[in-house]
Design a protein around this motif. Structure first.
Motif, PDB file in Angstrom:
ATOM      1  N   GLY A 157       0.813  -1.215   0.000  1.00 32.98           N
ATOM      2  CA  GLY A 157       0.000   0.000   0.000  1.00 32.98           C
ATOM      3  C   GLY A 157       0.843   1.260   0.000  1.00 32.98           C
ATOM      4  N   ASP A 158       0.193   2.376  -0.345  1.00 32.68           N
ATOM      5  CA  ASP A 158       0.866   3.665  -0.329  1.00 32.68           C
ATOM      6  C   ASP A 158       1.233   4.047   1.107  1.00 32.68           C
ATOM      7  OD1 ASP A 158       0.374   3.678  -3.012  1.00 32.68           O
ATOM      8  OD2 ASP A 158      -1.179   5.231  -2.935  1.00 32.68           O
ATOM      9  N   ILE A 159       2.290   4.807   1.241  1.00 35.45           N
ATOM     10  CA  ILE A 159       2.722   5.320   2.542  1.00 35.45           C
ATOM     11  C   ILE A 159       2.440   6.817   2.576  1.00 35.45           C
ATOM     12  CG2 ILE A 159       4.662   5.666   4.103  1.00 35.45           C
ATOM     13  CD1 ILE A 159       5.938   3.164   2.940  1.00 35.45           C
ATOM     14  N   ASP A 160       1.630   7.238   3.520  1.00 32.10           N
ATOM     15  CA  ASP A 160       1.287   8.660   3.626  1.00 32.10           C
ATOM     16  C   ASP A 160       2.448   9.466   4.188  1.00 32.10           C
ATOM     17  OD1 ASP A 160      -1.770   8.842   2.960  1.00 32.10           O
ATOM     18  OD2 ASP A 160      -1.529   7.071   4.215  1.00 32.10           O
ATOM     19  N   VAL A 161       3.026   8.983   5.276  1.00 33.35           N
ATOM     20  CA  VAL A 161       4.170   9.665   5.889  1.00 33.35           C
ATOM     21  C   VAL A 161       5.225   8.616   6.211  1.00 33.35           C
ATOM     22  CG1 VAL A 161       5.003  11.123   7.763  1.00 33.35           C
ATOM     23  CG2 VAL A 161       2.665  11.406   6.923  1.00 33.35           C
ATOM     24  N   ALA A 162       6.432   8.821   5.682  1.00 30.41           N
ATOM     25  CA  ALA A 162       7.546   7.921   5.960  1.00 30.41           C
ATOM     26  C   ALA A 162       8.628   8.690   6.698  1.00 30.41           C
ATOM     27  CB  ALA A 162       8.105   7.339   4.670  1.00 30.41           C
ATOM     28  N   GLY A 209      -8.618   9.346   8.761  1.00 29.12           N
ATOM     29  CA  GLY A 209      -9.248   8.057   8.505  1.00 29.12           C
ATOM     30  C   GLY A 209      -8.333   6.891   8.805  1.00 29.12           C
ATOM     31  N   PRO A 210      -8.916   5.708   9.030  1.00 31.60           N
ATOM     32  CA  PRO A 210      -8.133   4.540   9.473  1.00 31.60           C
ATOM     33  C   PRO A 210      -7.187   3.987   8.424  1.00 31.60           C
ATOM     34  CG  PRO A 210     -10.400   3.915   8.991  1.00 31.60           C
ATOM     35  CD  PRO A 210     -10.355   5.408   8.917  1.00 31.60           C
ATOM     36  N   ASP A 211      -7.350   4.355   7.162  1.00 39.45           N
ATOM     37  CA  ASP A 211      -6.493   3.804   6.113  1.00 39.45           C
ATOM     38  C   ASP A 211      -5.167   4.548   5.970  1.00 39.45           C
ATOM     39  OD1 ASP A 211      -8.381   1.888   5.490  1.00 39.45           O
ATOM     40  OD2 ASP A 211      -9.372   3.149   3.995  1.00 39.45           O
ATOM     41  N   VAL A 212      -4.965   5.625   6.734  1.00 42.31           N
ATOM     42  CA  VAL A 212      -3.716   6.368   6.643  1.00 42.31           C
ATOM     43  C   VAL A 212      -2.567   5.461   7.083  1.00 42.31           C
ATOM     44  CG1 VAL A 212      -3.684   7.334   8.978  1.00 42.31           C
ATOM     45  CG2 VAL A 212      -2.714   8.637   7.078  1.00 42.31           C
ATOM     46  N   ASN A 213      -1.413   5.628   6.461  1.00 42.58           N
ATOM     47  CA  ASN A 213      -0.308   4.694   6.672  1.00 42.58           C
ATOM     48  C   ASN A 213       0.975   5.459   6.987  1.00 42.58           C
ATOM     49  OD1 ASN A 213       1.207   2.350   6.735  1.00 42.58           O
ATOM     50  ND2 ASN A 213       1.239   2.062   4.521  1.00 42.58           N
ATOM     51  N   ARG A 259       8.022   1.816  -3.094  1.00 41.53           N
ATOM     52  CA  ARG A 259       6.745   2.195  -2.502  1.00 41.53           C
ATOM     53  C   ARG A 259       6.380   3.614  -2.930  1.00 41.53           C
ATOM     54  NH1 ARG A 259       5.759  -0.978   2.120  1.00 41.53           N
ATOM     55  NH2 ARG A 259       3.688  -0.011   2.186  1.00 41.53           N
ATOM     56  N   ARG A 260       5.084   3.872  -3.069  1.00 41.42           N
ATOM     57  CA  ARG A 260       4.619   5.228  -3.348  1.00 41.42           C
ATOM     58  C   ARG A 260       4.477   5.952  -2.017  1.00 41.42           C
ATOM     59  NH1 ARG A 260      -0.393   7.960  -3.757  1.00 41.42           N
ATOM     60  NH2 ARG A 260      -0.302   9.725  -5.209  1.00 41.42           N
ATOM     61  N   VAL A 261       5.215   7.035  -1.855  1.00 40.89           N
ATOM     62  CA  VAL A 261       5.257   7.792  -0.609  1.00 40.89           C
ATOM     63  C   VAL A 261       4.778   9.212  -0.885  1.00 40.89           C
ATOM     64  CG1 VAL A 261       6.758   8.666   1.229  1.00 40.89           C
ATOM     65  CG2 VAL A 261       7.179   6.396   0.246  1.00 40.89           C
ATOM     66  N   LYS A 262       3.925   9.727  -0.011  1.00 38.36           N
ATOM     67  CA  LYS A 262       3.416  11.088  -0.186  1.00 38.36           C
ATOM     68  C   LYS A 262       4.304  12.116   0.504  1.00 38.36           C
ATOM     69  CE  LYS A 262      -1.356   9.419  -0.515  1.00 38.36           C
ATOM     70  NZ  LYS A 262      -2.712   9.447   0.099  1.00 38.36           N
TER      71      LYS A 262
END
Length: 337
Positions: free
Chosen positions: A62-67, A92-96, A121-124
């Motif tokens: 899955g995508d990573i919102d904050v790494a 929301g609960p899907d944040v990663n 990985r796709r990272v925001k």
């Protein structure tokens, strides 16, 4: 004194073995290198958080919102589980939220791990830190040979002085036998239960900090609140810091450089940063810090730091709670784009 070899044949055999060992990095490239995920397999648990890093980088999806990616200084300063909980409550609960790291500060090591992350990985948003003791060693990271095989990531050595390229090649020689063995016997990955995001969890945790310190983003208007250099950043450090920012820009990742204070700064009024990173950073990058007095008041450093660079549970709690609102605001801006 006894001779080193009984005869010339023994000397020749030893010389041949030595040449093969020295040439192993090139031999491994010719044979074909194992995958980047395989590099992290087999690293000692006592050597750093590489098992957890491999799991969060390659063992989850899955995508990573904050790494978060950095040395133990960052790993200890930030409670990744608290960031995950706060972001999930708001977005929301899907944040990663994920954390990856290593031991001992090293910009070269940080670049290798950042490239591994962003190419798989796709990272925001990527949060890193160049903080640490004022004087850091200007040579390859002591564990770089564990993660970097010769011939990979050639931009790391392109245009660099011969001495620096030779040092990186020499470090690859150290790990040559292990990489050769991986071709004959791939190592099974070791993964722990994915029940926390932090690389450093304090038990018991500190009391909640409900008065976050205001963030200070480095701009022309706030530059006077900072002091830079002493010592000046080296050309090698500039090289890898620039590569990290270029990598983030190529992958359209918001880069946040987080200033983490150390006890040696407690006697100073201004925020110390290694350099004004802005001219070196490509793309959408930001440098953010906090005033020491806002974070820790007039209390002694020993209350918030357990050694010269690593925070205690209370230091982590104050720093994490102060950083989360800033991180959320920058993340919201990404959501609006």
């Amino acid at each position: 004194m006894l001779p080193a070899f009984d005869n010339w044949r023994a000397a020749a055999r030893f010389s041949a073995l030595l040449l093969v060992l020295l040439a192993l990095p090139i031999i491994n490239v010719g044979l074909g290198l194992p995958s980047r995920a395989e590099v992290y397999n087999g690293l000692r648990l006592a050597g750093g958080p590489y098992v957890k890093t491999r799991q969060q980088m390659f063992g989850t999806t899955g995508d990573i919102d904050v790494a978060f990616l950095g040395s133990s200084i960052l790993n200890v300063a930030i409670n990744g589980d608290e960031v995950q909980r706060s972001f999930a409550a708001k977005f929301g609960p899907d944040v990663n939220v994920r954390m990856m790291g290593f031991v001992f500060q090293g910009y070269d090591m940080q670049y290798v791990m950042a490239r591994d992350l962003l190419e798989h990985r796709r990272v925001k948003m990527l949060v890193i830190s160049f903080s640490g003791p004022r004087a850091i060693r200007d040579r390859p990271h002591v564990q770089l040979h564990n993660l970097l095989r010769w011939g990979e990531y050639p931009e790391m050595v392109a245009g660099r002085p011969l001495q620096e390229r030779a040092a990186i090649y020499a470090s690859s020689v150290l790990d040559g036998p292990r990489q050769l063995l991986k071709r004959l016997r791939p190592e099974r990955p070791i993964d722990a239960a994915d029940d926390n995001r932090s690389l450093m969890v304090f038990d018991p945790p500190a009391a909640r900090f409900d008065t976050p310190a205001p963030p200070i983003e480095l701009t022309d208007g706030t530059r006077d609140e900072f002091t830079f250099g002493d010592p000046e950043i080296t050309a090698r450090q500039k090289h890898y810091a620039t590569l990290i920012s270029q990598l983030a820009a190529e992958h359209h990742v918001k880069l946040v450089v987080l200033n983490i204070p150390t006890p040696e700064e407690f006697g100073e009024a201004k925020i110390w940063e290694r350099t004004d990173w802005r001219p070196l950073l490509a793309g959408d990058s930001a440098v953010v810090a906090f005033r020491r007095a806002d974070l820790f008041g007039a209390e002694p450093a020993s209350r918030f730091f357990k050694d010269s660079v690593h925070m205690t549970a209370e230091g982590q709690e104050r720093f994490t709670r102060s950083f989360i609102p800033y991180l959320m605001s920058r993340y919201e801006e990404l959501q609006d784009q």
